[in-house]
Design a protein around this motif. Sequence first.
Motif, PDB file in Angstrom:
ATOM      1  N   MET A  25     -11.328  42.203   2.409  1.00 36.85           N
ATOM      2  CA  MET A  25     -12.730  41.915   3.272  1.00 36.85           C
ATOM      3  C   MET A  25     -13.767  42.902   2.497  1.00 36.85           C
ATOM      4  N   SER A  26     -13.142  44.677   3.367  1.00 36.83           N
ATOM      5  CA  SER A  26     -14.171  45.659   3.288  1.00 36.83           C
ATOM      6  C   SER A  26     -13.962  46.016   1.482  1.00 36.83           C
ATOM      7  N   GLY A  27     -12.164  45.561   1.542  1.00 35.10           N
ATOM      8  CA  GLY A  27     -12.315  46.258  -0.402  1.00 35.10           C
ATOM      9  C   GLY A  27     -12.958  45.851  -1.485  1.00 35.10           C
ATOM     10  N   LEU A  28     -13.095  44.112  -1.150  1.00 37.41           N
ATOM     11  CA  LEU A  28     -13.988  43.196  -1.543  1.00 37.41           C
ATOM     12  C   LEU A  28     -15.656  44.156  -1.914  1.00 37.41           C
ATOM     13  N   ASN A  29     -15.822  44.076  -0.608  1.00 44.30           N
ATOM     14  CA  ASN A  29     -17.746  44.441  -0.703  1.00 44.30           C
ATOM     15  C   ASN A  29     -17.591  45.909  -1.073  1.00 44.30           C
ATOM     16  N   ILE A  30     -16.305  46.902  -1.633  1.00 47.35           N
ATOM     17  CA  ILE A  30     -16.682  47.929  -2.384  1.00 47.35           C
ATOM     18  C   ILE A  30     -16.495  47.501  -4.224  1.00 47.35           C
ATOM     19  N   SER A  31     -15.904  46.798  -4.140  1.00 45.52           N
ATOM     20  CA  SER A  31     -15.566  45.969  -5.528  1.00 45.52           C
ATOM     21  C   SER A  31     -17.024  45.587  -5.944  1.00 45.52           C
TER      22      SER A  31
END
Length: 231
Positions: A25-31
């Motif tokens: 979920m945090s990776g999607l924000n970074i994406s």
Amino acid sequence: MKKRHALSTRLWHWINALCLLVLFMSGLNISNAHPRLYWGDRGFLPSEAWLSLPDFPGWITIPSYYSLAAARDWHVVFSLVFAFGLLAFMVIALINGHIRRDLLLRAAEWRPQSIWRDVKAHLWLDFEHGNGKYNVLQKLTYALVIFILLPAMIFTGMAMSPGMEAAWPWLSEMFGGRQSARSIHFLSAFALAAFLILHVVLVLLAGPITQLRGMLFGGRLDTSGGADAQA
């Protein structure tokens, strides 16, 4: 009666599940900061991207609002827990024989007819597989996840770090550059997400109460051939 799941396996299972959820979920924000993927030395122009990702909504990101700094903080903290948790699991699993006993496929299990028989059983929602904890497909899947996808997430994540690239330039070069490492990182992440969804579906089909009780309290292993189904 022998426990089906050792305490170390159960602890790692739930810690790993939490870490993967937060990291995804945090990776999607970074994406959302740069939603394009590249290979090799490419890495800026939209025309050079091999894949353009959508803008992920707040309900599936951590935090729920766009913040690259906050998302990276979440990502770094839980990546450390994730990495050291995997290392601890592998060391303990080697010591107590879990890898050798439960995850390695025997010669007979590599036979095409054995694999196909297991595929057909799963298609018919038949999860009974005789002695031992896991059937052929489970062993193949868990080995792929534990020994390939999870380490790939860790090492590609390290390869994307500017500080790590300066200290260990060979790491990013091993993946063909930082942008290639980023692409592999995202592909591995979505492969793990697909595995998690399939895992939950199979648990629901195989009997969620029994499966959940086993992963919380250990369950029991009936070595006479009536082992509980495990998705």
